[in-house]
Design an enzyme around this catalytic site. Structure first.
Site, PDB file in Angstrom:
ATOM      1  CG  HIS A   1      -2.232  -0.970   0.925  1.00  0.00           C
ATOM      2  ND1 HIS A   1      -3.417  -0.561   0.672  1.00  0.00           N
ATOM      3  CD2 HIS A   1      -2.126  -2.254   1.070  1.00  0.00           C
ATOM      4  CE1 HIS A   1      -3.982  -1.810   0.559  1.00  0.00           C
ATOM      5  NE2 HIS A   1      -3.489  -2.651   0.820  1.00  0.00           N
TER       6      HIS A   1
ATOM      7  CG  ASP B   1       0.939   1.114  -5.124  1.00  0.00           C
ATOM      8  OD1 ASP B   1       0.321   1.094  -4.264  1.00  0.00           O
ATOM      9  OD2 ASP B   1       0.793   0.089  -6.127  1.00  0.00           O
TER      10      ASP B   1
ATOM     11  CB  SER C   1     -11.211 -15.500 -20.763  1.00  0.00           C
ATOM     12  OG  SER C   1     -10.436 -16.149 -19.345  1.00  0.00           O
TER      13      SER C   1
ATOM     14  CB  ALA D   1      -4.324 -15.755  -5.262  1.00  0.00           C
TER      15      ALA D   1
ATOM     16  CG  LEU E   1      -0.536 -14.474  -6.116  1.00  0.00           C
ATOM     17  CD1 LEU E   1      -0.413 -15.942  -6.361  1.00  0.00           C
ATOM     18  CD2 LEU E   1       0.775 -14.038  -5.325  1.00  0.00           C
ATOM     19  CB  SER E   2      -0.819  -8.749 -10.114  1.00  0.00           C
ATOM     20  OG  SER E   2      -0.757  -7.838  -9.036  1.00  0.00           O
TER      21      SER E   2
ATOM     22  CD  GLU F   1      -6.214  -3.256 -11.497  1.00  0.00           C
ATOM     23  OE1 GLU F   1      -5.654  -3.831 -12.083  1.00  0.00           O
ATOM     24  OE2 GLU F   1      -6.431  -3.518 -10.092  1.00  0.00           O
TER      25      GLU F   1
ATOM     26  CG  ASP G   1      -0.563  -4.950  -8.753  1.00  0.00           C
ATOM     27  OD1 ASP G   1       0.623  -4.936  -7.918  1.00  0.00           O
ATOM     28  OD2 ASP G   1      -1.534  -5.131  -8.399  1.00  0.00           O
TER      29      ASP G   1
HETATM   30  C1  GLA Z   1      -2.824  -4.165  -5.036  1.00  0.00           C
HETATM   31  C2  GLA Z   1      -2.744  -3.007  -5.870  1.00  0.00           C
HETATM   32  C3  GLA Z   1      -1.475  -2.395  -5.875  1.00  0.00           C
HETATM   33  C4  GLA Z   1      -0.949  -2.400  -4.400  1.00  0.00           C
HETATM   34  C5  GLA Z   1      -0.981  -3.363  -3.442  1.00  0.00           C
HETATM   35  C6  GLA Z   1      -0.718  -3.319  -2.148  1.00  0.00           C
HETATM   36  O1  GLA Z   1      -2.017  -5.236  -5.532  1.00  0.00           O
HETATM   37  O2  GLA Z   1      -3.122  -3.318  -7.171  1.00  0.00           O
HETATM   38  O3  GLA Z   1      -1.282  -1.056  -6.621  1.00  0.00           O
HETATM   39  O4  GLA Z   1      -1.417  -1.259  -3.722  1.00  0.00           O
HETATM   40  O5  GLA Z   1      -2.399  -3.897  -3.470  1.00  0.00           O
HETATM   41  O6  GLA Z   1       0.665  -3.162  -1.860  1.00  0.00           O
END
Ligand code: GLA
Length: 400
Positions: free
Chosen positions: A44, A46, A77, A132, A134-135, A177, A189
């Protein structure tokens, strides 16, 4: 020991290509790939103009694409039932919903950046676990973006209006996003999904945008990611509430961001909750720097301390951990991990641990046993070799 494997790139390209061909009745022109990520430390931070230290996963999202002669868009997908269909006129934030927000949303954002978007067919296949922490969403955004770059015959090394195309992709992913999917996230991410290098962690400074690739040599230890299977959503309000608290703290201090705040400043904040949120950010930014220094000096006990303090800060001050995350962290360390913490946005998702190779199966077994004993859902585990950022794949192999 069952681990969630990233799969072989050759097989994944073949799978994605075959599914595209079956779905649309012709082969794709090319395949784009972008990875998920695990953040080593800096959570958090960023959106507070702070520091983060993510690595790209070997697990990635693959997007097969081919242009069309008309203005139709068809997006499918393997991970989602619904086919999204529309035309180029439908590429507007309000018209794009569901999973397509991340895919069609990027096409909209890239068009806003001035790229020519043709009608196209597109098929997605991902090995990044969904929900998860993990983006998977940034992997999807960036894989669609890089596929589009390939389709336009451009290279990721090119520029567009003087801006490196990689940065255009990052920006488009963030806009999809935040403006289409409605998750007010910070940009870590997408940045790592596009810029990562194999074998390295990426130190990103969100104050000036500086990036540094750091060789990640863990001296016989591996990165273990444990997905607690408590699914997290960045659009459900908790994330936005944390962001609002951080902004309230900065504004109470008369600062443009918490990056400029000292610990002393935040300890003086009168609102107790806002004070704790801000304390997490200020101490977390310092911990990223300490971790970077400790990794460079191979000062492993210091790395361990930073991870532990980071987890405690997220649990108590930022309040984004869960019982499952706390359990995975403490059991990992008891079973021999050097260091462990929750990773990502929180409210579920994953932990990351640094584990001596010879302790890996003992740590995995201990976490599994603890989850069974507490009647939690069975977790899944990934061992992460830091992967490379987004790429255009297989143009030649497909004859494109
Ligand atoms: C998510 C958001 C990121 C970042 C993280 C926490 O992954 O997409 O921008 O804020 O949470 O570090």
């Amino acid at each position: 020991m069952p681990l969630l494997e990233p799969g072989s790139p050759t097989d994944l390209i073949a799978t994605t290509t075959a599914a595209f061909t079956e779905r649309f009745g012709r082969p794709p022109r090319l395949v784009g790939r972008a990875p998920g990520r695990v953040n080593l430390i800096g959570e958090h931070t960023d959106y507070n103009r702070g520091l983060v230290l993510p690595v790209a996963l070997p697990h990635a999202t693959w997007v097969a694409v081919a242009p069309r002669a008309d203005r139709q868009l068809r997006l499918s997908s393997a991970q989602q039932d619904a086919l999204w269909t529309g035309t180029l006129d439908d590429l507007e934030p309000a018209a794009i919903t569901g999973w397509a927000a991340y895919a069609a949303g990027v096409l909209w954002a890239l068009r806003e950046e001035g790229l020519e978007i043709p009608g196209l067919d597109l098929h997605v296949h991902s090995t990044v676990p969904l929900g998860a922490g993990l983006s998977s969403s940034a992997a999807l955004e960036c894989a669609v973006g890089v596929a589009l770059v390939g389709l336009l015959g451009r290279s990721l090394e090119d520029t567009h209006d003087g801006v490196p195309l990689r940065d255009v992709l990052v920006r488009a992913g963030i806009r999809a996003e935040t403006e289409v999917a409605g998750a007010p996230t910070g940009g870590m991410d997408q940045t790592v999904a596009v810029h990562a290098r194999a074998g390295s962690a990426l130190l990103i400074d969100f104050d000036d945008g500086a990036r540094r690739h750091l060789d990640l040599d863990l001296e016989g230890r591996v990165l273990l990611v444990t997905d607690t299977r408590v699914s997290h959503e960045l659009t459900d309000g908790g994330y936005a509430a944390r962001r609002a608290d951080c902004e309230a703290a900065a504004s109470a201090l008369g600062l443009d961001s918490l990056r400029r705040a000292s610990l002393e400043d935040v300890e003086g904040l009168t609102d107790e909750r806002v004070r704790r949120r801000a304390r997490h950010i200020v101490t977390e930014i310092a911990r990223v720097q300490r971790t970077v220094d400790a990794l460079a000096q191979r000062a492993w006990s210091e790395v361990a301390r930073c991870f532990l303090d980071s987890h405690t800060s997220m649990r108590d001050d930022f309040e984004i951990s869960t019982d499952e995350l706390d359990t995975a962290v403490s059991v990992a360390v008891e079973a021999g991990a050097l260091a462990a913490r929750m990773t990502g946005g929180g409210f579920g998702g994953s932990t990351v641990a640094i584990v001596p190779e010879e302790r890996l199966s003992a740590v995995v077994r201990a976490i599994d046993a603890a989850f069974t004993q507490r009647s939690y859902a069975a977790p899944s585990h990934l061992v992460v070799q830091p992967g490379a950022g987004a790429s255009v794949e297989a143009v030649d192999a497909l004859g494109g």
